[in-house]
Motif scaffolding. Structure first.
Motif, PDB file in Angstrom:
ATOM      1  N   SER A  24       0.785  -1.273   0.001  1.00  0.00           N
ATOM      2  CA  SER A  24      -0.122  -0.180  -0.037  1.00  0.00           C
ATOM      3  C   SER A  24       1.033   1.237  -0.057  1.00  0.00           C
ATOM      4  CB  SER A  24      -0.843  -0.047   1.612  1.00  0.00           C
ATOM      5  OG  SER A  24      -1.870  -0.945   1.368  1.00  0.00           O
ATOM      6  N   GLN A  25       0.391   2.690  -1.022  1.00  0.00           N
ATOM      7  CA  GLN A  25       0.865   3.356  -0.527  1.00  0.00           C
ATOM      8  C   GLN A  25       0.029   4.286  -0.458  1.00  0.00           C
ATOM      9  OE1 GLN A  25       0.275   5.920  -4.012  1.00  0.00           O
ATOM     10  NE2 GLN A  25      -0.294   4.538  -5.527  1.00  0.00           N
ATOM     11  N   TYR A  33       4.861  -1.193  -9.430  1.00  0.00           N
ATOM     12  CA  TYR A  33       5.691  -2.440  -9.059  1.00  0.00           C
ATOM     13  C   TYR A  33       5.458  -2.890  -8.538  1.00  0.00           C
ATOM     14  CZ  TYR A  33       7.069   1.612 -12.290  1.00  0.00           C
ATOM     15  OH  TYR A  33       6.667   3.101 -13.597  1.00  0.00           O
ATOM     16  N   TRP A  34       5.651  -4.485  -8.992  1.00  0.00           N
ATOM     17  CA  TRP A  34       6.837  -5.068  -8.242  1.00  0.00           C
ATOM     18  C   TRP A  34       7.476  -6.359  -8.465  1.00  0.00           C
ATOM     19  CZ3 TRP A  34       5.123  -7.101  -2.793  1.00  0.00           C
ATOM     20  CH2 TRP A  34       4.029  -6.885  -2.853  1.00  0.00           C
ATOM     21  N   TYR A  35       9.382  -6.476  -7.961  1.00  0.00           N
ATOM     22  CA  TYR A  35      10.062  -6.981  -8.221  1.00  0.00           C
ATOM     23  C   TYR A  35      10.330  -7.759  -7.682  1.00  0.00           C
ATOM     24  CZ  TYR A  35      11.111  -1.752 -10.384  1.00  0.00           C
ATOM     25  OH  TYR A  35      11.470  -0.652 -11.269  1.00  0.00           O
ATOM     26  N   GLN A  36      11.191  -8.721  -8.596  1.00  0.00           N
ATOM     27  CA  GLN A  36      11.817  -9.970  -6.695  1.00  0.00           C
ATOM     28  C   GLN A  36      13.212  -9.594  -7.161  1.00  0.00           C
ATOM     29  OE1 GLN A  36       9.573 -13.730  -8.464  1.00  0.00           O
ATOM     30  NE2 GLN A  36      11.276 -15.294  -7.428  1.00  0.00           N
ATOM     31  N   GLN A  37      13.646 -10.051  -5.359  1.00  0.00           N
ATOM     32  CA  GLN A  37      15.220  -9.843  -5.293  1.00  0.00           C
ATOM     33  C   GLN A  37      15.261 -11.480  -5.594  1.00  0.00           C
ATOM     34  OE1 GLN A  37      16.883  -7.318  -3.394  1.00  0.00           O
ATOM     35  NE2 GLN A  37      18.619  -7.503  -4.544  1.00  0.00           N
ATOM     36  N   ASP A  38      16.603 -11.945  -5.705  1.00  0.00           N
ATOM     37  CA  ASP A  38      17.424 -13.473  -5.118  1.00  0.00           C
ATOM     38  C   ASP A  38      17.999 -12.449  -4.243  1.00  0.00           C
ATOM     39  OD1 ASP A  38      16.211 -15.291  -7.678  1.00  0.00           O
ATOM     40  OD2 ASP A  38      15.453 -15.233  -5.478  1.00  0.00           O
ATOM     41  N   SER A  64       2.870 -15.767  -9.659  1.00  0.00           N
ATOM     42  CA  SER A  64       2.335 -14.930  -9.472  1.00  0.00           C
ATOM     43  C   SER A  64       1.183 -14.047  -9.845  1.00  0.00           C
ATOM     44  CB  SER A  64       2.882 -13.866  -8.541  1.00  0.00           C
ATOM     45  OG  SER A  64       3.345 -12.540  -9.088  1.00  0.00           O
ATOM     46  N   THR A  65       0.195 -13.685  -9.608  1.00  0.00           N
ATOM     47  CA  THR A  65      -1.019 -12.793 -10.059  1.00  0.00           C
ATOM     48  C   THR A  65      -1.086 -11.391  -9.226  1.00  0.00           C
ATOM     49  OG1 THR A  65      -2.705 -13.302  -9.172  1.00  0.00           O
ATOM     50  CG2 THR A  65      -2.010 -14.690 -10.782  1.00  0.00           C
ATOM     51  N   VAL A  66      -1.420 -10.061  -9.619  1.00  0.00           N
ATOM     52  CA  VAL A  66      -1.895  -8.860  -8.852  1.00  0.00           C
ATOM     53  C   VAL A  66      -2.943  -8.361  -9.776  1.00  0.00           C
ATOM     54  CG1 VAL A  66       0.181  -8.409  -8.654  1.00  0.00           C
ATOM     55  CG2 VAL A  66      -0.559  -7.584 -10.993  1.00  0.00           C
ATOM     56  N   SER A  67      -3.656  -7.248  -8.597  1.00  0.00           N
ATOM     57  CA  SER A  67      -5.119  -6.982  -8.813  1.00  0.00           C
ATOM     58  C   SER A  67      -4.140  -5.540  -8.758  1.00  0.00           C
ATOM     59  CB  SER A  67      -6.222  -7.400  -7.857  1.00  0.00           C
ATOM     60  OG  SER A  67      -5.835  -7.482  -6.704  1.00  0.00           O
ATOM     61  N   ARG A  68      -5.554  -4.412  -9.119  1.00  0.00           N
ATOM     62  CA  ARG A  68      -5.227  -3.285  -8.810  1.00  0.00           C
ATOM     63  C   ARG A  68      -6.730  -2.710  -8.651  1.00  0.00           C
ATOM     64  NH1 ARG A  68      -1.515   1.070  -9.488  1.00  0.00           N
ATOM     65  NH2 ARG A  68      -1.898   2.637  -8.259  1.00  0.00           N
ATOM     66  N   ILE A  69      -7.415  -3.093  -7.520  1.00  0.00           N
ATOM     67  CA  ILE A  69      -8.997  -2.696  -7.913  1.00  0.00           C
ATOM     68  C   ILE A  69      -8.333  -1.383  -6.693  1.00  0.00           C
ATOM     69  CG2 ILE A  69     -11.204  -3.129  -6.239  1.00  0.00           C
ATOM     70  CD1 ILE A  69     -10.254  -5.585  -6.389  1.00  0.00           C
ATOM     71  N   ARG A  70      -7.765  -0.422  -6.109  1.00  0.00           N
ATOM     72  CA  ARG A  70      -7.917   0.719  -5.658  1.00  0.00           C
ATOM     73  C   ARG A  70      -6.084   1.060  -5.764  1.00  0.00           C
ATOM     74  NH1 ARG A  70      -8.588  -2.031  -0.477  1.00  0.00           N
ATOM     75  NH2 ARG A  70      -7.216  -0.719  -0.102  1.00  0.00           N
ATOM     76  N   HIS A  73      -3.323  -0.033  -3.284  1.00  0.00           N
ATOM     77  CA  HIS A  73      -3.553  -0.748  -2.739  1.00  0.00           C
ATOM     78  C   HIS A  73      -2.908  -1.575  -4.390  1.00  0.00           C
ATOM     79  CE1 HIS A  73      -5.588  -4.756  -0.435  1.00  0.00           C
ATOM     80  NE2 HIS A  73      -3.740  -4.568  -0.587  1.00  0.00           N
ATOM     81  N   PHE A  74      -1.891  -2.602  -3.905  1.00  0.00           N
ATOM     82  CA  PHE A  74      -1.421  -3.381  -4.975  1.00  0.00           C
ATOM     83  C   PHE A  74      -0.862  -4.910  -4.564  1.00  0.00           C
ATOM     84  CE2 PHE A  74      -0.558  -3.913  -9.210  1.00  0.00           C
ATOM     85  CZ  PHE A  74       1.288  -4.159  -8.939  1.00  0.00           C
TER      86      PHE A  74
END
Lengths: 110, 108
Positions: A24-25, A33-38, A64-70, A73-74
Motif C-alpha cells: 500500500s502507498q 511495481y513488483w520486483y523480485q530479488q534473490d 504470481s498474479t496481481v490486482s489493482r482495485i484501488r 493498494h497493489f
C-alpha cells in the motif's frame, strides 16, 4: 517522498499454500511495481500497474498474479507456493521517473 | 537490450576512507538513478541523475550521458554506508532496470 508499506515483512510457509503479499502507498501514485530479488542479486520486474484496473506482467516470468482495485493498494498473490518462490519481493510506486520502494517481504517456502 | 555493468562488484573499506563506484551502459539510458540497499533489504533513493552532478552530504554523483557512465562518490565512509549500491535506468514499461550492484563493507 512516498510512504509505501508491505506486509508481512517475513513469511515462512509450506508448499501448496496460497499467500497474498500486501503493498500500500499513501501518495496517490498511479504507477506501482513488483520486483523480485534473490539474495545478492539484482531486482527483476514481475508485475506493474499504471492505474486502477491496469495490470501487466513484467520481464521476469512469474506464477504470481496481481490486482489493482484501488489506487493505493497493489497486492500480489501466489495460488500455490513452491520452494522456487523463495525470494524477496519488493513493491514500488512513483509519480513518474522516480520510484520509491517498500521494505520488502522475505518469503521462504518449505 | 541495454547492458549495465557496475564496478567493482565488491569493496571493503576502512571507516573514513573515500570510494568511487561506477556504472557503465552499453547505450544511452533515461532516468538514471542510484540506490542504496541496506543490510535489512530496504532500497533507499540516493540520486535521480540523468546528467550532471549532484551532492547530498558525503555522497555525490556524476553522470556523463554522452559517454554512458555514472559515478557515485562516497567520502569519509561510515559503517552505516555498508550495503549494496545499485544504479538503475528507465525501462520501456516505466520500470527500473537494475545493475548487479556493488557490495560495500565499511569496517570500523
Amino acid at each position: 517522498e512516498a510512504d509505501i508499506y508491505q506486509t508481512p515483512r517475513y513469511l515462512v510457509i509450506g508448499t501448496g499454500k496460497k499467500i497474498t503479499l500486501e503493498c500500500s502507498q499513501t501518495m496517490g501514485h498511479d504507477k506501482m511495481y513488483w520486483y523480485q530479488q534473490d539474495p545478492g542479486m539484482e531486482l527483476h520486474l514481475i508485475h506493474y500497474s499504471y492505474g486502477v484496473n491496469s495490470t501487466e506482467k513484467g520481464d521476469l516470468s512469474s506464477e504470481s498474479t496481481v490486482s489493482r482495485i484501488r489506487t493505493e493498494h497493489f497486492p500480489l498473490t501466489l495460488e500455490s507456493a513452491r520452494p522456487s518462490h523463495t525470494s524477496q519481493y519488493l513493491c514500488a510506486s512513483g509519480p513518474g521517473e522516480t520510484q520509491y520502494f517498500g521494505p520488502g517481504t522475505r518469503l521462504l517456502v518449505l | 537490450g541495454i547492458q549495465v555493468e557496475q564496478s567493482p562488484p565488491d569493496l571493503i573499506l576502512q571507516e573514513g576512507a573515500n570510494s568511487t563506484l561506477r556504472c557503465n551502459f552499453s547505450d544511452s539510458v533515461n532516468n538514471l538513478q542510484w540506490f542504496h540497499q541496506n543490510p535489512w533489504g530496504q532500497l533507499i533513493n540516493l540520486f535521480y541523475i540523468p546528467s550532471g552532478t549532484k551532492q547530498n552530504g558525503r555522497l555525490s554523483a556524476t553522470t556523463v550521458a554522452t559517454e554512458r557512465y555514472s559515478l557515485l562518490y562516497i567520502s569519509s565512509s561510515q559503517t552505516t554506508d555498508s550495503g549494496v549500491y545499485f544504479c538503475a535506468f528507465g525501462g520501456s514499461q516505466g520500470n527500473l532496470i537494475f545493475g548487479k550492484g556493488t557490495k560495500l563493507s565499511v569496517k570500523p
